[in-house]
Design an enzyme around this catalytic site. Structure first.
Site, PDB file in Angstrom:
ATOM      1  CG  LEU A 100       8.894  -7.733 -12.551  1.00 42.76           C
ATOM      2  CD1 LEU A 100       7.901  -8.808 -12.141  1.00 42.76           C
ATOM      3  CD2 LEU A 100       8.515  -7.134 -13.892  1.00 42.76           C
ATOM      4  CG  ASP A 101       8.189  -0.533 -11.127  1.00 49.23           C
ATOM      5  OD1 ASP A 101       9.422  -0.396 -11.153  1.00 49.23           O
ATOM      6  OD2 ASP A 101       7.406   0.061 -11.888  1.00 49.23           O
ATOM      7  CE  LYS A 102       6.964  -2.601  -1.114  1.00 45.04           C
ATOM      8  NZ  LYS A 102       7.187  -1.665   0.029  1.00 45.04           N
TER       9      LYS A 102
END
Length: 306
Positions: A143-145
């Site tokens: 998942l993106d930050k």
């Protein structure tokens, strides 16, 4: 004398907890007192510390109403301390093969070359090594930050390979909730495009096959007002930044996503949350369903003014 509540005692091998399945209606405190060999004050302390869950939902209420079929879980002190050491994530499921977490926004999935800030991966490595120094955790997907929600890790390299090699067949649902700018006119739709990444790590979308990776995103509007729309987004493919790029392509970028066209940041974060992950267990084949609540801030932004 109060009649002892009947229950089935279950103690999973890979959990640091004890579980009981309720077979007769009762209240939580009396139920615990009949099943835990501890004093009344000790049992109350276990409740107060948040070590008790009913049907996977934590509760501290002494008079919580139990009904037949409910599952009461009591987390051990050791497990509680281990989980409290984790920052920005919660372990929602764990067995011998996998770990499922609920990640907060702002936490990297894995390390980058830019620094040594905490990541979900390195924290989970420390988490499993507390049980045995040779234990490891492997990345299955990312998942993106600034995206929050459900994320899956493997505890064995063979399990990681099995999950990744059969990802399209094993994963039945990947659903996100996206808060986007503006009022989306079409109640539902499908976006298909080809994605390419530049040298500056920005992803671009083309409606025509340009040699990039084909990406398919389905969406439907669940709430909206004149300023924002809340979308349920389902991935048919899982490309880097796919939802973010596709929302920009239809003129409704995700709030807080300056990289992909957003002009507002009302949440002070990216308006993207991984809500649901459904997959077949890599070892048992059992259907596994994990859900994370939609952040309340997303819902508030789509309230209609009276």
């Amino acid at each position: 004398m109060k009649k002892k509540t009947k229950s089935k005692h279950i103690k999973p091998k890979s959990f640091q907890s004890t579980r009981f399945t309720v077979e007769q209606d009762d209240e939580l405190l009396p139920f615990l007192l009949t099943h835990i060999n501890k004093s009344r004050n000790a049992v109350k302390s276990i409740l107060t510390r948040g070590q008790v869950e009913v049907n996977n939902t934590p509760t501290t209420k002494h008079n919580y109403k139990l009904t037949s079929g409910d599952v009461v879980s009591i987390q051990s002190n050791e497990s509680l301390m281990k989980e409290k050491a984790l920052i920005g994530l919660t372990v929602v499921y764990e067995d011998d093969d996998i770990i499922v977490i609920d990640k907060e926004e702002g936490l990297l999935s894995v390390a980058t070359d830019k620094g040594n800030e905490p990541t979900a991966h390195n924290q989970l490595m420390g988490y499993v090594k507390r049980d045995h120094p040779k234990n490891r955790v492997f990345i299955v997907h990312r998942l993106d930050k600034d995206t929050s929600g459900i994320m899956l890790f493997a505890k064995k390299e063979s399990v990681k390979r099995a999950l990744q090699d059969s990802w399209k067949e094993s994963v039945k649902e990947r659903i996100y909730t996206a808060l986007v700018e503006g009022k989306v006119k079409k109640e539902n739709g499908t976006i298909t495009s080809w994605l390419t990444e530049s040298k500056t790590f920005k992803v671009y979308s083309s409606p025509h096959d340009n040699g990039g990776k084909k990406a398919i995103t389905h969406y439907k509007v669940t709430r909206q007002n004149n300023d924002y729309s809340l979308l349920e987004v389902s991935l048919e493919t899982g490309r880097k930044n796919q939802i973010r790029v596709h929302m920009q392509s239809i003129g409704h970028p995700i709030v807080g996503d300056k990289k992909y066209g957003a002009t507002s940041n009302p949440l002070k974060r990216l308006g993207l949350h991984a809500t649901t992950l459904v997959f077949n267990h890599p070892t048992t084949g059992k259907k596994m369903v994990f859900k994370s609540k939609i952040p309340r801030s997303f819902i508030k932004k789509t309230q209609v003014s009276k």
